[in-house]
Design a protein around this motif. Structure first.
Motif, PDB file in Angstrom:
ATOM      1  N   SER A  73      32.471  48.708  69.919  1.00 47.66           N
ATOM      2  CA  SER A  73      32.339  48.949  68.479  1.00 47.66           C
ATOM      3  C   SER A  73      33.701  49.278  67.880  1.00 47.66           C
ATOM      4  O   SER A  73      34.650  49.608  68.604  1.00 47.66           O
ATOM      5  CB  SER A  73      31.387  50.117  68.225  1.00 47.66           C
ATOM      6  OG  SER A  73      31.979  51.333  68.658  1.00 47.66           O
ATOM      7  N   ARG A  74      33.784  49.191  66.565  1.00 47.05           N
ATOM      8  CA  ARG A  74      35.003  49.593  65.863  1.00 47.05           C
ATOM      9  C   ARG A  74      35.347  51.034  66.224  1.00 47.05           C
ATOM     10  O   ARG A  74      36.492  51.362  66.510  1.00 47.05           O
ATOM     11  CB  ARG A  74      34.802  49.540  64.353  1.00 47.05           C
ATOM     12  CG  ARG A  74      34.701  48.187  63.755  1.00 47.05           C
ATOM     13  CD  ARG A  74      34.412  48.338  62.273  1.00 47.05           C
ATOM     14  NE  ARG A  74      34.283  47.055  61.618  1.00 47.05           N
ATOM     15  CZ  ARG A  74      33.837  46.900  60.394  1.00 47.05           C
ATOM     16  NH1 ARG A  74      33.484  47.956  59.679  1.00 47.05           N
ATOM     17  NH2 ARG A  74      33.753  45.709  59.861  1.00 47.05           N
ATOM     18  N   SER A  75      34.347  51.888  66.173  1.00 52.87           N
ATOM     19  CA  SER A  75      34.572  53.306  66.446  1.00 52.87           C
ATOM     20  C   SER A  75      35.124  53.528  67.845  1.00 52.87           C
ATOM     21  O   SER A  75      36.029  54.343  68.042  1.00 52.87           O
ATOM     22  CB  SER A  75      33.275  54.100  66.271  1.00 52.87           C
ATOM     23  OG  SER A  75      32.862  54.068  64.926  1.00 52.87           O
ATOM     24  N   ASP A  76      34.567  52.820  68.832  1.00 50.80           N
ATOM     25  CA  ASP A  76      35.064  52.958  70.203  1.00 50.80           C
ATOM     26  C   ASP A  76      36.545  52.591  70.285  1.00 50.80           C
ATOM     27  O   ASP A  76      37.336  53.289  70.916  1.00 50.80           O
ATOM     28  CB  ASP A  76      34.265  52.084  71.175  1.00 50.80           C
ATOM     29  CG  ASP A  76      32.879  52.633  71.458  1.00 50.80           C
ATOM     30  OD1 ASP A  76      32.667  53.849  71.266  1.00 50.80           O
ATOM     31  OD2 ASP A  76      32.013  51.847  71.868  1.00 50.80           O
ATOM     32  N   LEU A  77      36.923  51.486  69.656  1.00 44.86           N
ATOM     33  CA  LEU A  77      38.325  51.064  69.696  1.00 44.86           C
ATOM     34  C   LEU A  77      39.236  52.065  69.002  1.00 44.86           C
ATOM     35  O   LEU A  77      40.329  52.371  69.498  1.00 44.86           O
ATOM     36  CB  LEU A  77      38.491  49.685  69.054  1.00 44.86           C
ATOM     37  CG  LEU A  77      37.985  48.504  69.872  1.00 44.86           C
ATOM     38  CD1 LEU A  77      38.224  47.203  69.101  1.00 44.86           C
ATOM     39  CD2 LEU A  77      38.656  48.426  71.223  1.00 44.86           C
ATOM     40  N   ILE A  78      38.815  52.580  67.871  1.00 40.45           N
ATOM     41  CA  ILE A  78      39.627  53.561  67.151  1.00 40.45           C
ATOM     42  C   ILE A  78      39.782  54.827  67.979  1.00 40.45           C
ATOM     43  O   ILE A  78      40.883  55.380  68.099  1.00 40.45           O
ATOM     44  CB  ILE A  78      39.009  53.853  65.761  1.00 40.45           C
ATOM     45  CG1 ILE A  78      39.130  52.602  64.884  1.00 40.45           C
ATOM     46  CG2 ILE A  78      39.697  55.054  65.102  1.00 40.45           C
ATOM     47  CD1 ILE A  78      38.334  52.672  63.597  1.00 40.45           C
ATOM     48  N   ARG A  79      38.681  55.303  68.604  1.00 41.38           N
ATOM     49  CA  ARG A  79      38.784  56.498  69.461  1.00 41.38           C
ATOM     50  C   ARG A  79      39.724  56.249  70.628  1.00 41.38           C
ATOM     51  O   ARG A  79      40.543  57.103  70.981  1.00 41.38           O
ATOM     52  CB  ARG A  79      37.393  56.905  69.959  1.00 41.38           C
ATOM     53  CG  ARG A  79      36.570  57.656  68.927  1.00 41.38           C
ATOM     54  CD  ARG A  79      35.324  58.252  69.540  1.00 41.38           C
ATOM     55  NE  ARG A  79      34.334  57.252  69.882  1.00 41.38           N
ATOM     56  CZ  ARG A  79      33.380  56.840  69.056  1.00 41.38           C
ATOM     57  NH1 ARG A  79      33.259  57.357  67.863  1.00 41.38           N
ATOM     58  NH2 ARG A  79      32.525  55.918  69.446  1.00 41.38           N
ATOM     59  N   GLU A  80      39.635  55.067  71.259  1.00 40.74           N
ATOM     60  CA  GLU A  80      40.525  54.732  72.370  1.00 40.74           C
ATOM     61  C   GLU A  80      41.978  54.718  71.920  1.00 40.74           C
ATOM     62  O   GLU A  80      42.863  55.202  72.639  1.00 40.74           O
ATOM     63  CB  GLU A  80      40.142  53.387  72.980  1.00 40.74           C
ATOM     64  CG  GLU A  80      38.856  53.408  73.775  1.00 40.74           C
ATOM     65  CD  GLU A  80      38.432  52.039  74.264  1.00 40.74           C
ATOM     66  OE1 GLU A  80      39.198  51.063  74.110  1.00 40.74           O
ATOM     67  OE2 GLU A  80      37.323  51.938  74.815  1.00 40.74           O
ATOM     68  N   ALA A  81      42.229  54.158  70.740  1.00 39.78           N
ATOM     69  CA  ALA A  81      43.609  54.093  70.222  1.00 39.78           C
ATOM     70  C   ALA A  81      44.147  55.496  69.976  1.00 39.78           C
ATOM     71  O   ALA A  81      45.312  55.793  70.297  1.00 39.78           O
ATOM     72  CB  ALA A  81      43.655  53.244  68.947  1.00 39.78           C
ATOM     73  N   ILE A  82      43.341  56.371  69.414  1.00 45.34           N
ATOM     74  CA  ILE A  82      43.778  57.741  69.145  1.00 45.34           C
ATOM     75  C   ILE A  82      44.053  58.471  70.453  1.00 45.34           C
ATOM     76  O   ILE A  82      45.055  59.181  70.591  1.00 45.34           O
ATOM     77  CB  ILE A  82      42.732  58.489  68.286  1.00 45.34           C
ATOM     78  CG1 ILE A  82      42.712  57.897  66.874  1.00 45.34           C
ATOM     79  CG2 ILE A  82      43.026  59.981  68.252  1.00 45.34           C
ATOM     80  CD1 ILE A  82      41.551  58.362  66.024  1.00 45.34           C
ATOM     81  N   THR A  83      43.189  58.290  71.432  1.00 48.09           N
ATOM     82  CA  THR A  83      43.377  58.928  72.734  1.00 48.09           C
ATOM     83  C   THR A  83      44.669  58.453  73.390  1.00 48.09           C
ATOM     84  O   THR A  83      45.452  59.252  73.915  1.00 48.09           O
ATOM     85  CB  THR A  83      42.170  58.650  73.659  1.00 48.09           C
ATOM     86  OG1 THR A  83      40.997  59.185  73.032  1.00 48.09           O
ATOM     87  CG2 THR A  83      42.361  59.281  75.011  1.00 48.09           C
ATOM     88  N   ALA A  84      44.916  57.144  73.348  1.00 49.64           N
ATOM     89  CA  ALA A  84      46.144  56.587  73.943  1.00 49.64           C
ATOM     90  C   ALA A  84      47.383  57.083  73.195  1.00 49.64           C
ATOM     91  O   ALA A  84      48.393  57.424  73.813  1.00 49.64           O
ATOM     92  CB  ALA A  84      46.099  55.058  73.924  1.00 49.64           C
ATOM     93  N   TYR A  85      47.302  57.178  71.883  1.00 53.32           N
ATOM     94  CA  TYR A  85      48.424  57.634  71.068  1.00 53.32           C
ATOM     95  C   TYR A  85      48.743  59.104  71.356  1.00 53.32           C
ATOM     96  O   TYR A  85      49.905  59.503  71.453  1.00 53.32           O
ATOM     97  CB  TYR A  85      48.112  57.448  69.588  1.00 53.32           C
ATOM     98  CG  TYR A  85      49.201  57.950  68.668  1.00 53.32           C
ATOM     99  CD1 TYR A  85      50.332  57.191  68.439  1.00 53.32           C
ATOM    100  CD2 TYR A  85      49.096  59.193  68.049  1.00 53.32           C
ATOM    101  CE1 TYR A  85      51.340  57.653  67.604  1.00 53.32           C
ATOM    102  CE2 TYR A  85      50.085  59.657  67.226  1.00 53.32           C
ATOM    103  CZ  TYR A  85      51.216  58.883  67.000  1.00 53.32           C
ATOM    104  OH  TYR A  85      52.208  59.356  66.176  1.00 53.32           O
ATOM    105  N   ALA A  86      47.729  59.915  71.520  1.00 53.21           N
ATOM    106  CA  ALA A  86      47.902  61.350  71.713  1.00 53.21           C
ATOM    107  C   ALA A  86      48.321  61.710  73.136  1.00 53.21           C
ATOM    108  O   ALA A  86      48.793  62.809  73.367  1.00 53.21           O
ATOM    109  CB  ALA A  86      46.618  62.083  71.349  1.00 53.21           C
ATOM    110  N   ALA A  87      48.172  60.786  74.065  1.00 55.17           N
ATOM    111  CA  ALA A  87      48.496  61.064  75.482  1.00 55.17           C
ATOM    112  C   ALA A  87      49.981  61.220  75.722  1.00 55.17           C
ATOM    113  O   ALA A  87      50.821  60.775  75.035  1.00 55.17           O
ATOM    114  CB  ALA A  87      47.944  59.952  76.366  1.00 55.17           C
TER     115      ALA A  87
END
Length: 87
Positions: A73-87
């Protein structure tokens, strides 16, 4: 009344109203009602926050194309992007 009562377009009969009344008068199992799982499943111990995000048509098209490719889903991709960015 001005007409026949309906729920989702289906007429409500006097028999159905009587059955609902009898059920209510007999009482409800509160524990069973609480287990029904209304709403979306939780993502953690705390309620999730809804965040509005504005995207251009091009950004949305790119996001939707990737979501389709990855079966997410869009939401899943956005959450993954935020997680990767914050790592």
């Amino acid at each position: 009344m001005g007409g026949e009562e309906t729920i989702n377009g289906v007429p409500v009969t006097e028999e159905q109203i009587s059955a609902w009344a009898a059920e209510a008068e007999a009482g409800y199992d509160i524990d069973a009602l609480k287990r029904r799982g209304r709403g979306r499943p939780g993502r953690g111990a705390e309620p999730a926050q809804v965040v509005a995000l504005r995207l251009t048509a091009e950004e949305l098209a790119v996001l939707d194309a990737r979501a389709a490719r990855e079966h997410k889903s869009r939401s899943d991709l956005i959450r993954e992007a935020i997680t990767a960015y914050a790592a």
